[in-house]
Design an enzyme around this catalytic site. Structure first.
Site, mmCIF file in Angstrom:
data_model
loop_
_atom_site.group_PDB
_atom_site.id
_atom_site.type_symbol
_atom_site.label_atom_id
_atom_site.label_comp_id
_atom_site.label_asym_id
_atom_site.label_seq_id
_atom_site.Cartn_x
_atom_site.Cartn_y
_atom_site.Cartn_z
ATOM 1 C CD GLU A 155 1.784 -11.412 5.659
ATOM 2 O OE1 GLU A 155 1.736 -12.079 6.704
ATOM 3 O OE2 GLU A 155 0.778 -10.854 5.168
ATOM 4 C CB VAL A 175 -9.752 -0.506 9.159
ATOM 5 C CG1 VAL A 175 -11.014 0.294 8.790
ATOM 6 C CG2 VAL A 175 -9.326 -1.374 7.988
ATOM 7 C CE LYS A 199 -20.157 5.059 -0.762
ATOM 8 N NZ LYS A 199 -21.214 4.134 -1.247
ATOM 9 N N GLY A 252 0.804 -1.206 0.000
ATOM 10 C CA GLY A 252 0.000 0.000 0.000
ATOM 11 C C GLY A 252 0.837 1.256 0.000
ATOM 12 C CB ALA A 253 -0.274 4.774 0.081
ATOM 13 C CG LEU A 254 2.632 3.581 6.072
ATOM 14 C CD1 LEU A 254 3.139 5.012 6.214
ATOM 15 C CD2 LEU A 254 1.888 3.150 7.329
ATOM 16 N N GLY A 274 -0.807 -11.787 8.151
ATOM 17 C CA GLY A 274 0.193 -12.098 9.163
ATOM 18 C C GLY A 274 0.505 -10.929 10.074
#
Length: 446
Positions: free
Chosen positions: A243, A319, A369, A220-222, A342
């Site tokens: 992993e 999240v 949204k 992902g972005a991070l 993992g």
């Protein structure tokens, strides 16, 4: 009978191979890039003569012929170990389901608890000694082969054979059928662009990494932001034990930041259990096979193995998190959006490492949204959320507002530290709610 003779005797068409599947069977598609292509299509073509076939897989990223052929689930039902965006849409429609797991235990699930009538998945071409290589996906492949009554291998010539690894080969004598596939390109995950917030979070982690550290990153972005900042830093002699082999590692290898010379285990090679990313990453792995090693997930994700690397640094995303330190990294309320993977394995392994650190990261807010901002740090996780990381296992929570070290802290201390890295617009509300619940005392506020 030599290996080549055995091979020739076991080569069949996809249509002939899938005739081994019967109604009511458990069929295993393995995981991620190893999931079958021509065999999936051949099995889908048998829809009208099969009923109640149950298929396991995970991280499906492309065309899914058995589901396209039968969205009712009367003929084929499918469960995923880790939900991709592609699979999430099918799950939202009630077509497929999810199987929770602790990733390091996946081989044990097969060896102790699961049924496999027919396994079918992709591998590299057989070598001169009669071995196929797990290639891009090791994961629980060896355990699946051991448990399956029938094993069908779909050969893809674009899959590299990694010479180094653990439980990473399958001998021709262990399988029943070979299908020479169409050698399709692998599904790709385009690199996610990093935001300014991602870079702020990464900037809090980079100064805590030492020369010679071993790094685990998710996708992902991070992770991309961290990889970019490592390249720009003075850090050197880093190691890879992860992993998932992702694009950020390729960039760090090519910049000379990863040498794997200071690892406590598997020195000289970067260890992973599966690979997914860009087409450039797949090309790079083929050209750098000797610099990499693929291990079964009960090895790569075993906290005791991870901890053998001193100064292990693990970085994962979540999240939402509550003020007690319970984390969900896979659901939004009752909606399954990914999987546990993992993450917990590496939180444990990183903290057990001498000098090790484990970071779980999130942006402090998100917008719905309508554009309204919501805090990712909450008094309690939304109803039906899955707890990916229990409060007892958390080490460091990171947002763009700071790092909260939670290990060994009391409920009052945890709540205060977590709220102090929430977005300022939500802190007073969180402190007030935590106080009402008895999770925090106002007399402690600085």
């Amino acid at each position: 009978m030599n290996a080549r003779t055995q091979y020739r005797a076991k080569v069949v068409s996809p249509e002939a191979a899938v005739r081994s599947v019967k109604s009511g069977d458990w069929v295993d598609y393995n995981f991620c890039l190893s999931q079958p292509v021509v065999l999936d299509a051949a099995l889908a073509a048998r829809k009208d003569e099969l009923f109640g076939v149950r298929v396991r897989g995970g991280m499906r990223m492309g065309s899914f012929k058995i589901i396209e052929a039968d969205a009712t689930g009367e003929h084929f039902s499918y469960s995923t170990w880790h939900t991709t965006g592609f699979e999430r849409k099918l799950m939202d429609e009630g077509i497929i389901t999810h199987t929770p797991m602790v990733y390091r235990n996946k081989p044990l699930f097969y060896r102790k608890s699961l049924e496999v009538d027919v396994a079918m998945f992709c591998v590299s071409p057989m070598d001169d000694e009669g071995y196929f290589n797990c290639s891009f996906t090791n994961s629980a492949t060896r355990a699946i082969v051991e448990k399956a009554k029938t094993v069908i291998l779909e050969v893809n010539e674009k899959f590299p054979a990694f010479p180094n690894g653990y439980e990473h080969k399958i001998h021709i004598s262990e399988i029943d059928y070979v299908v020479e596939g169409e050698n399709p390109d692998m599904a790709v995950i385009p690199p996610a662009p990093s935001t300014e917030t991602d870079r702020l979070i990464a900037s809090l982690i980079i100064p805590r990494i030492r020369d010679g550290a071993t790094i685990q990153l998710g996708i992902g972005a991070l992770p991309n932001a961290i990889g970019s900042m490592i390249i720009e830093s003075d850090l050197k002699n880093l190691g890879m034990h992860t992993e998932m082999l992702v694009d950020a590692y390729m960039a760090m290898f090519e910049a000379g930041k990863i040498t794997n010379t200071h690892k406590g285990i598997d020195k000289g090679v970067g260890m992973f259990t599966f690979c997914a990313g860009s087409a450039a990453l797949y090309d790079w792995t083929r050209a750098n096979k000797d610099r990499l090693a693929t291990g079964a997930v009960n090895y790569t994700n075993n906290p005791a193995v991870i901890a053998q690397n001193p100064n292990m640094v693990t970085v994962n995303s979540c999240v939402e998190v509550d003020v007690l330190g319970q984390v969900t990294s896979e659901t939004s309320g009752k909606r399954q959006i990914s999987g546990s993977g993992g993450q917990l394995d590496f939180i444990n392994g990183g903290y057990l490492s001498e000098g090790g650190q484990s970071f779980v990261c999130c942006t402090s807010t998100y917008k719905d949204k309508s554009g309204k901002a919501h805090s990712r740090i909450r008094l309690s996780l939304p109803q039906y959320s899955a707890v990916t990381d229990p409060r007892t296992e958390m080490h460091c929570l990171v947002t763009e507002w700071g790092v909260a070290d939670l290990a060994g802290r009391s409920i009052w201390e945890r709540a205060e530290r977590i709220i102090n890295v929430a977005h300022p617009d939500f802190r007073e509300e969180l402190f007030r709610g935590a106080e009402e619940l008895g999770f925090w005392k106002r007399s402690r506020k600085k």
